[in-house]
Write an enzyme that holds these catalytic residues in place. Structure first.
Site, PDB file in Angstrom:
ATOM      1  N   HIS A 223       0.861  -1.181   0.000  1.00 50.08           N
ATOM      2  CA  HIS A 223       0.000   0.000   0.000  1.00 50.08           C
ATOM      3  C   HIS A 223       0.894   1.227   0.000  1.00 50.08           C
ATOM      4  CE1 HIS A 223      -3.672   2.353   0.868  1.00 50.08           C
ATOM      5  NE2 HIS A 223      -2.836   3.136   1.535  1.00 50.08           N
ATOM      6  N   CYS A 224       0.798   2.028  -1.056  1.00 47.74           N
ATOM      7  CA  CYS A 224       1.639   3.213  -1.209  1.00 47.74           C
ATOM      8  C   CYS A 224       0.879   4.432  -0.711  1.00 47.74           C
ATOM      9  CB  CYS A 224       2.046   3.397  -2.672  1.00 47.74           C
ATOM     10  SG  CYS A 224       3.131   4.823  -2.944  1.00 47.74           S
ATOM     11  N   VAL A 225       1.431   5.099   0.301  1.00 49.81           N
ATOM     12  CA  VAL A 225       0.764   6.285   0.849  1.00 49.81           C
ATOM     13  C   VAL A 225       0.865   7.469  -0.089  1.00 49.81           C
ATOM     14  CG1 VAL A 225       1.111   5.531   3.222  1.00 49.81           C
ATOM     15  CG2 VAL A 225       2.866   6.918   2.119  1.00 49.81           C
TER      16      VAL A 225
END
Length: 359
Positions: free
Chosen positions: A279-281
């Site tokens: 999950h890329c912020v």
């Protein structure tokens, strides 16, 4: 204190551009953002009376403020995420403060990444989604390009081809980001996996037991998770074919479906993603099978564009120094404020590149 009565919206009465449905289900208006705020009134009353605040007072006030902060929009006012605002306000202010003196630049450029990393681990620990990092990335790109056009290009050291190259890189980065945001490839439930036949050995809850006489009744349950819950309570026994070991291992209790191989469940998005990478912020989304290539393309375009832009800035503000060492030693750059601001932004862009790669 008279509390306002929340009137639920009528189904046949559509919302205007300034109306919205609040978190309590009532119909409200943007102009009434300061009216009937019971949570804030209660907290102020306790503070004036020197009484202890309730444990959830601050969170309730924050939720109330976040729910009332809206902008007019078609078919109802849209809610503004509070995490969007800090980068828009703090980034220009901090960078301009850092350009005043070299010591201020060291303090700001050291504290700013620390604050971003602290906020990252704070939100990551709570497993919550936030638009802070996406807003920071987009506004940083837009603000750096704005300073490049307004401060560097007018000096005459940047050619039209170089300006076109930087502009093309920015546009391609945004296009690739839009493609990445389309979705990582969420796992959808299949009818063959979600439907199962169960046998009830007792009367159904909504039937009279005198008419059923303990007969068996087979029904089809559309959710396998609900069937397993009934089976655990002794209310139902699964009568369909037994699930294989692989399906049992790949069963997601949160999404109530069987994950395909190499799929994973994201606790931040609360969804299963095909070939989940992470999950890329920075894009506020997962990276999976559907957007893995576009994510790598976005990252590559951003790194190349920022690297090329930094080199052009350093050649302009530090013409007598080598580009490879200009960030470390550029005498006289703080004698002119515009040059100091561009030099500070070059340092900031370099730090952002490193943080994006590491995070």
């Amino acid at each position: 204190m008279r509390r306002g009565v929340h009137k639920p919206p009528e189904p046949d009465d559509p919302l205007c551009c300034c109306e919205y449905v609040d978190r309590k289900g009532g119909r409200s208006h943007v102009a009434a953002c300061c009216c009937d705020c019971e949570d804030l009134d209660e907290a102020c009353d306790r503070w004036l009376k020197r009484e202890a605040q309730k444990p959830d007072s601050l969170s309730r006030v924050a939720d109330s403020v976040a729910d009332r902060l809206r902008v007019p929009w078609l078919k109802g006012a849209k809610r503004v995420d509070l995490s969007l605002l800090p980068p828009l306000v703090l980034l220009p202010v901090l960078l301009r403060i850092a350009a005043l003196h070299v010591l201020l630049g060291v303090v700001v450029l050291t504290a700013l990444p620390g604050m971003v990393l602290w906020y990252y681990y704070f939100t990551h620990r709570k497993k919550g989604r936030t638009l802070f990092f996406l807003s920071l990335a987009l506004f940083s790109l837009a603000y750096m390009y704005f300073l490049f056009v307004t401060e560097i290009v007018p000096r005459g050291d940047v050619t039209s081809a170089q300006l076109a190259t930087v502009t093309t890189g920015v546009i391609l980065t945004l296009i690739s980001l839009v493609r990445t945001k389309r979705g990582p490839g969420y796992v959808r439930p299949r009818p063959s996996d979600t439907h199962s036949t169960v046998t009830y050995h007792g009367p159904l809850p909504d039937k009279d037991s005198a008419h059923l006489n303990g007969a068996r009744h087979q029904v089809v349950i559309a959710n396998r998770g609900a069937a397993l819950e009934h089976a655990a309570n002794g209310e139902a026994v699964e009568a369909g074919p037994q699930q294989t070991d692989s399906k049992r291992r790949n069963w997601c209790p949160c999404c109530k479906l069987v994950r395909p191989p190499r799929a994973g469940h994201c606790r931040i998005c609360s969804a299963c993603v095909q070939r989940l990478d992470h999950h890329c912020v920075w894009i506020n989304s997962c990276v999976g099978q559907a957007n893995h290539r576009s994510f790598l393309m976005t990252l590559l375009l951003f790194l190349l564009t920022s690297l090329y832009g930094i080199s052009l800035v350093l050649r302009t503000v530090c013409p007598r120094q080598n580009v490879l060492f200009a960030l470390l030693y550029c005498p006289g750059v703080y004698s002119q404020y515009s040059s100091a601001l561009c030099f500070t932004c070059a340092w900031y862009s370099s730090i952002v590149r490193c943080v994006c790669v590491c995070v």
